[in-house]
Design a protein around this motif. Structure first.
Motif, PDB file in Angstrom:
ATOM      1  N   ARG A  80      28.153  27.056  95.437  1.00  0.00           N
ATOM      2  CA  ARG A  80      28.327  26.287  96.675  1.00  0.00           C
ATOM      3  C   ARG A  80      28.430  27.225  97.868  1.00  0.00           C
ATOM      4  NH1 ARG A  80      32.855  22.871  94.575  1.00  0.00           N
ATOM      5  NH2 ARG A  80      31.910  21.355  93.177  1.00  0.00           N
ATOM      6  N   ASP A 124      35.775  27.526  99.009  1.00  0.00           N
ATOM      7  CA  ASP A 124      35.419  26.754  97.823  1.00  0.00           C
ATOM      8  C   ASP A 124      35.493  27.645  96.589  1.00  0.00           C
ATOM      9  OD1 ASP A 124      34.184  23.834  97.396  1.00  0.00           O
ATOM     10  OD2 ASP A 124      33.386  25.178  95.853  1.00  0.00           O
ATOM     11  N   GLY A 141      38.354  23.406  99.802  1.00  0.00           N
ATOM     12  CA  GLY A 141      37.533  22.636  98.863  1.00  0.00           C
ATOM     13  C   GLY A 141      36.377  21.991  99.584  1.00  0.00           C
TER      14      GLY A 141
END
Length: 236
Positions: A104, A99, A76
């Motif tokens: 991202r 992630d 994460g």
């Protein structure tokens, strides 16, 4: 990176080369640029990013000798914390950033490319899914996470990645005792033991933080992590 940040890093017993300082500044620039079009961080002011993201990511050195760590997975990872700051300062460590949001991952790939980082990989997916794959399961010295999930849930995401004798190291706020207590059962079920909760203030600030040392002492049962969503809905 300004001298204030440099002096705070020195207080951790670290010194940065010109190249590393340049990498942190480039990282900051890309972060602020991309943050205009996607939500990466609520913190964008230069000193604050240096302190609350970069310096905070490096606080693990208060608990561990990082020269003895060869592989880290950051679960994460979001905008790359703590994985990328650790990679900048300890370039020899093999780093994997995971992630669940593809945009991202695109940001992280751009950072890695512009900073010229090597021995670093990004994975787009859920922690529950990749923990079942042989090439990632119980393969890492450290699993780190600054994710906001409750510690019991986070342990189920992270401990399956850690090899026996390695550590799951969550970064948390100062007020963590109750959460640690509530997570002890799940940590044990997953093959870990809480060794120490290290509390500190970020150098030169009143910001209280905790780093939890969870040692992996036996293999995680194959049924963990449970399928996507369950660890959060029904923590062990």
């Amino acid at each position: 990176m300004d001298n204030i940040m440099e002096s705070k890093v020195k207080r951790l017993g670290l010194s940065l080369t010109d190249r590393q300082q340049e990498q942190f500044d480039t990282y900051y620039r890309i972060l602020v640029e991309w943050n205009k079009v996607m939500n990466l961080t609520g913190i964008t002011e230069y000193d604050e990013v240096n302190e609350k993201h970069f310096l905070d990511s490096l606080m693990i050195v208060k608990s561990f000798d990082m020269s003895k760590v060869f592989s880290i997975i950051d679960i994460g990872t979001g905008a790359g914390f703590p994985g990328i700051p650790l990679k900048i300062v300890f370039p020899e460590i093999q780093v994997v950033l995971l992630d669940s949001l593809n945009k991202r991952i695109r940001f992280l790939d751009e950072v890695i490319q512009q900073l010229g980082l090597e021995k670093i990989e990004t994975i787009h997916g859920r922690a529950e899914d990749f923990a079942k794959k042989t090439q990632y399961r119980e393969k890492f010295d450290f699993c780190v996470s600054r994710a906001v999930a409750n510690l019991a849930t986070l342990s189920e995401y992270c401990l399956p990645y850690v090899k026996i004798g390695g550590y799951f190291v969550p970064y948390k706020s100062e007020d963590i005792d109750k959460e640690v207590e509530q997570a002890e059962n799940s940590v044990q079920i997953l093959g870990g033991t809480v060794e120490e909760v290290k509390k500190f203030k970020l150098p030169g600030t009143e910001i209280g933080r905790s780093i939890i040392k969870i040692k992996k002492i036996k293999p995680t049962a194959k049924k963990y992590p449970r399928k996507a969503g369950l660890p959060a809905k029904e923590p062990l």
